[in-house]
Design a protein around this motif. Sequence first.
Motif, PDB file in Angstrom:
ATOM      1  N   ASP A  35     106.092  58.407  -0.970  1.00  0.00           N
ATOM      2  CA  ASP A  35     107.447  57.985  -1.333  1.00  0.00           C
ATOM      3  C   ASP A  35     107.928  58.664  -2.615  1.00  0.00           C
ATOM      4  O   ASP A  35     107.191  59.420  -3.255  1.00  0.00           O
ATOM      5  CB  ASP A  35     107.567  56.461  -1.370  1.00  0.00           C
ATOM      6  CG  ASP A  35     106.894  55.802  -2.563  1.00  0.00           C
ATOM      7  OD1 ASP A  35     106.511  56.492  -3.537  1.00  0.00           O
ATOM      8  OD2 ASP A  35     106.751  54.557  -2.529  1.00  0.00           O
ATOM      9  N   GLU A  36     109.165  58.359  -2.994  1.00  0.00           N
ATOM     10  CA  GLU A  36     109.798  59.015  -4.149  1.00  0.00           C
ATOM     11  C   GLU A  36     109.107  58.677  -5.467  1.00  0.00           C
ATOM     12  O   GLU A  36     109.246  59.398  -6.457  1.00  0.00           O
ATOM     13  CB  GLU A  36     111.290  58.659  -4.221  1.00  0.00           C
ATOM     14  CG  GLU A  36     111.600  57.203  -4.504  1.00  0.00           C
ATOM     15  CD  GLU A  36     111.487  56.276  -3.285  1.00  0.00           C
ATOM     16  OE1 GLU A  36     111.556  55.055  -3.486  1.00  0.00           O
ATOM     17  OE2 GLU A  36     111.301  56.768  -2.150  1.00  0.00           O
ATOM     18  N   ASP A  37     108.322  57.603  -5.494  1.00  0.00           N
ATOM     19  CA  ASP A  37     107.580  57.231  -6.699  1.00  0.00           C
ATOM     20  C   ASP A  37     106.168  57.805  -6.702  1.00  0.00           C
ATOM     21  O   ASP A  37     105.381  57.510  -7.608  1.00  0.00           O
ATOM     22  CB  ASP A  37     107.502  55.702  -6.824  1.00  0.00           C
ATOM     23  CG  ASP A  37     108.880  55.079  -7.012  1.00  0.00           C
ATOM     24  OD1 ASP A  37     109.726  55.693  -7.695  1.00  0.00           O
ATOM     25  OD2 ASP A  37     109.111  53.988  -6.451  1.00  0.00           O
ATOM     26  N   GLY A  38     105.836  58.576  -5.666  1.00  0.00           N
ATOM     27  CA  GLY A  38     104.500  59.167  -5.590  1.00  0.00           C
ATOM     28  C   GLY A  38     103.448  58.220  -5.029  1.00  0.00           C
ATOM     29  O   GLY A  38     102.253  58.426  -5.229  1.00  0.00           O
ATOM     30  N   ALA A  39     103.880  57.192  -4.322  1.00  0.00           N
ATOM     31  CA  ALA A  39     102.931  56.257  -3.710  1.00  0.00           C
ATOM     32  C   ALA A  39     102.689  56.639  -2.255  1.00  0.00           C
ATOM     33  O   ALA A  39     103.581  57.152  -1.575  1.00  0.00           O
ATOM     34  CB  ALA A  39     103.460  54.826  -3.803  1.00  0.00           C
ATOM     35  N   ARG A  54     102.251  50.202  -0.358  1.00  0.00           N
ATOM     36  CA  ARG A  54     102.463  51.495  -1.031  1.00  0.00           C
ATOM     37  C   ARG A  54     101.494  51.550  -2.209  1.00  0.00           C
ATOM     38  O   ARG A  54     101.575  50.734  -3.128  1.00  0.00           O
ATOM     39  CB  ARG A  54     103.910  51.654  -1.462  1.00  0.00           C
ATOM     40  CG  ARG A  54     104.808  51.739  -0.226  1.00  0.00           C
ATOM     41  CD  ARG A  54     106.197  52.150  -0.532  1.00  0.00           C
ATOM     42  NE  ARG A  54     106.993  52.132   0.700  1.00  0.00           N
ATOM     43  CZ  ARG A  54     108.047  52.885   0.886  1.00  0.00           C
ATOM     44  NH1 ARG A  54     108.461  53.709  -0.060  1.00  0.00           N
ATOM     45  NH2 ARG A  54     108.723  52.808   2.028  1.00  0.00           N
ATOM     46  N   PRO A  95      99.835  53.639  -5.343  1.00  0.00           N
ATOM     47  CA  PRO A  95     100.028  54.787  -6.232  1.00  0.00           C
ATOM     48  C   PRO A  95      99.009  55.888  -5.906  1.00  0.00           C
ATOM     49  O   PRO A  95      97.838  55.597  -5.634  1.00  0.00           O
ATOM     50  CB  PRO A  95      99.794  54.201  -7.630  1.00  0.00           C
ATOM     51  CG  PRO A  95     100.125  52.747  -7.480  1.00  0.00           C
ATOM     52  CD  PRO A  95      99.674  52.384  -6.086  1.00  0.00           C
ATOM     53  N   GLU A 127     107.565  63.492   3.415  1.00  0.00           N
ATOM     54  CA  GLU A 127     108.250  63.135   2.166  1.00  0.00           C
ATOM     55  C   GLU A 127     109.733  62.930   2.442  1.00  0.00           C
ATOM     56  O   GLU A 127     110.239  63.334   3.476  1.00  0.00           O
ATOM     57  CB  GLU A 127     108.042  64.225   1.127  1.00  0.00           C
ATOM     58  CG  GLU A 127     106.583  64.409   0.730  1.00  0.00           C
ATOM     59  CD  GLU A 127     106.401  65.567  -0.234  1.00  0.00           C
ATOM     60  OE1 GLU A 127     106.145  65.301  -1.417  1.00  0.00           O
ATOM     61  OE2 GLU A 127     106.517  66.729   0.223  1.00  0.00           O
TER      62      GLU A 127
END
Length: 192
Positions: free
Chosen positions: A48-52, A148, A150, A124
């Motif tokens: 995801d956009e948070d890198g999870a 999700r 990290p 992604e």
Amino acid sequence: MYEVLETEEVYSGRVISLRKDTVAMPEGGSSVREIVTHPGAVGVLALDEDGAVVMLKQYRHAIGEHLWELPAGLRDADGEPPLETAKRELAEEVGLAAERWQLLTTSLSTPGFCTEMVGLYLAEGLSPVERPEGFVVEHEELDMTVERVPFDRAVQMVFDGTVKNALAVIGILAAAAQLAGSPTLRAVDSSF
């Protein structure tokens, strides 16, 4: 030359089949090999956009445990290209679509006795989608949870033994190498 002298089908099931091959050995003589035939599978490391990493916990009866896994599924739809199977599985299992896809790796899960080839994709640019029409959540999927995780934690989960599913291990470590910028990947629509 390893020539198949005789083949006997032992079992034919919904997903797998078992056959016994008598194989001529190069140095002479023959040996019997038991082969599990499998249609193959795909897996998705969705970032995801948070890198999870989007991960699942799913019960696997063969070992009697809930395992941390990536969205994945069988290549059991006739003629469906692997990338389309990956997109379908991502939507079915976790209700997501992705804007960008890359083929991370392919692997033979247990080549000593099984034909299963698994393609693993990096997805992604995630967005929520409805599950595909006709898809019904049933059996172990009813109990499946989605989380999700990290990315750094997911990598550590591989090394501390929390993530044991081979596809998830390969996917997390392959994505770590890709995100570090080292490998050149094959075309996303490469066959395997």
